[in-house]
Design an enzyme around this catalytic site. Structure first.
Site, mmCIF file in Angstrom:
data_model
loop_
_atom_site.group_PDB
_atom_site.id
_atom_site.type_symbol
_atom_site.label_atom_id
_atom_site.label_comp_id
_atom_site.label_asym_id
_atom_site.label_seq_id
_atom_site.Cartn_x
_atom_site.Cartn_y
_atom_site.Cartn_z
ATOM 1 N N ASN A 183 10.725 17.685 -3.043
ATOM 2 C CA ASN A 183 11.008 16.361 -3.597
ATOM 3 C C ASN A 183 10.434 15.229 -2.751
ATOM 4 O O ASN A 183 10.934 14.110 -2.780
ATOM 5 C CB ASN A 183 12.518 16.156 -3.784
ATOM 6 C CG ASN A 183 13.125 17.198 -4.691
ATOM 7 O OD1 ASN A 183 12.555 17.540 -5.725
ATOM 8 N ND2 ASN A 183 14.281 17.740 -4.299
ATOM 9 N N ARG A 184 9.423 15.560 -1.984
ATOM 10 C CA ARG A 184 8.751 14.596 -1.110
ATOM 11 C C ARG A 184 9.677 13.999 -0.044
ATOM 12 O O ARG A 184 9.370 12.976 0.557
ATOM 13 C CB ARG A 184 8.109 13.464 -1.931
ATOM 14 C CG ARG A 184 6.935 12.806 -1.209
ATOM 15 C CD ARG A 184 6.411 11.567 -1.920
ATOM 16 N NE ARG A 184 5.440 10.868 -1.098
ATOM 17 C CZ ARG A 184 5.760 10.092 -0.064
ATOM 18 N NH1 ARG A 184 7.033 9.909 0.276
ATOM 19 N NH2 ARG A 184 4.817 9.494 0.645
ATOM 20 N N LEU A 185 10.795 14.665 0.224
ATOM 21 C CA LEU A 185 11.701 14.210 1.276
ATOM 22 C C LEU A 185 11.320 14.885 2.590
ATOM 23 O O LEU A 185 12.092 15.622 3.201
ATOM 24 C CB LEU A 185 13.157 14.509 0.889
ATOM 25 C CG LEU A 185 13.652 13.806 -0.371
ATOM 26 C CD1 LEU A 185 15.105 14.163 -0.651
ATOM 27 C CD2 LEU A 185 13.500 12.285 -0.239
ATOM 28 N N HIS A 186 10.079 14.630 3.003
ATOM 29 C CA HIS A 186 9.542 15.281 4.195
ATOM 30 C C HIS A 186 10.266 14.794 5.449
ATOM 31 O O HIS A 186 10.767 13.669 5.514
ATOM 32 C CB HIS A 186 8.044 14.983 4.331
ATOM 33 C CG HIS A 186 7.266 15.209 3.084
ATOM 34 N ND1 HIS A 186 7.358 16.371 2.349
ATOM 35 C CD2 HIS A 186 6.373 14.417 2.425
ATOM 36 C CE1 HIS A 186 6.555 16.301 1.307
ATOM 37 N NE2 HIS A 186 5.957 15.122 1.316
ATOM 38 N N PRO A 206 9.796 9.217 4.765
ATOM 39 C CA PRO A 206 8.672 9.987 4.283
ATOM 40 C C PRO A 206 7.804 9.218 3.302
ATOM 41 O O PRO A 206 6.723 9.658 2.968
ATOM 42 C CB PRO A 206 9.333 11.191 3.585
ATOM 43 C CG PRO A 206 10.670 10.667 3.155
ATOM 44 C CD PRO A 206 11.079 9.664 4.196
#
Length: 206
Positions: A183-186, A206
């Site tokens: 979920n692009r929550l790097h 992120p």
């Protein structure tokens, strides 16, 4: 091979980014990333006017003093480092969805360090360091190969280090460790060097 890669959180980070880098590169190697890919890094430099440039070079050593690579001291990258002795390094290991970014000042390493590394290089690589006027225009492939053959005849198996070839060390002032997540929550955790020599750790969006 280890069972799984370590997570990236404030709780499990080493207080020293160099030691943390050692942890990550050991894990990268253990998870099947080739040595060539493990030590390949983008080196970004700029001219004194701020024009950027980037290329892939190989990491040839690191310790608490910084990260070392080798090149021709008359190359484009060397000219840019002479004008603006700062650089950014980027390691990207897509197989394990990790990145490390390193920012810092750059200095030449000692002649003794360069000599020691040059002695460890394969014969062909030693001759190549003499044969190539890196970043300059070459008339043809045949011209380059003819020069290589001449040097092979001249030096035989005893090739000294060229005076125009040696190492640089990037002395980090900031290092960011990036771990890809769903979920692009790097995860992005950055170390910044403080005036007292300690490292401040910050989480970035992120």
């Amino acid at each position: 091979m280890t069972d799984q890669l370590s997570a990236l959180s404030e709780d499990n980070l080493d207080a020293n980014p160099i030691r943390q880098f050692q942890v990550w590169i050991d894990e990268v190697r253990a998870h099947g990333v080739s040595e060539q890919d493990a030590i390949s890094m983008t080196l970004a430099t700029a001219t004194k006017d701020g024009n950027p440039d980037a290329r892939i070079v190989l990491l040839k050593g690191f310790d608490d003093r910084g990260f070392v690579f080798y090149t021709n001291y008359q190359s484009r990258k060397a000219n840019e480092l002479s004008e603006s002795p700062r650089a950014c390094l980027l390691f990207y290991w897509p197989q394990v969805w990790r990145q490390v970014r390193i920012e810092g000042a750059v200095e030449k390493i000692s002649d003794e360090e360069s000599d020691a590394y040059f002695r460890s290089r394969p014969l062909g690589s030693k001759l190549g360091a003499w044969a190539s006027n890196q970043s300059e225009v070459v008339a043809s492939r045949q011209t380059l190969e003819a020069r290589f053959a001449e040097l092979q005849e001249q030096f035989g198996e005893h090739v000294p280090r060229p005076p125009h070839w040696g190492g640089y060390r990037v002395k980090p002032i900031a290092m960011e460790f990036w771990l890809g997540q769903e979920n692009r929550l790097h995860d992005r955790l950055r170390y910044r060097l403080q005036e007292n020599g300690s490292w401040l750790i910050e989480r970035l969006g992120p």
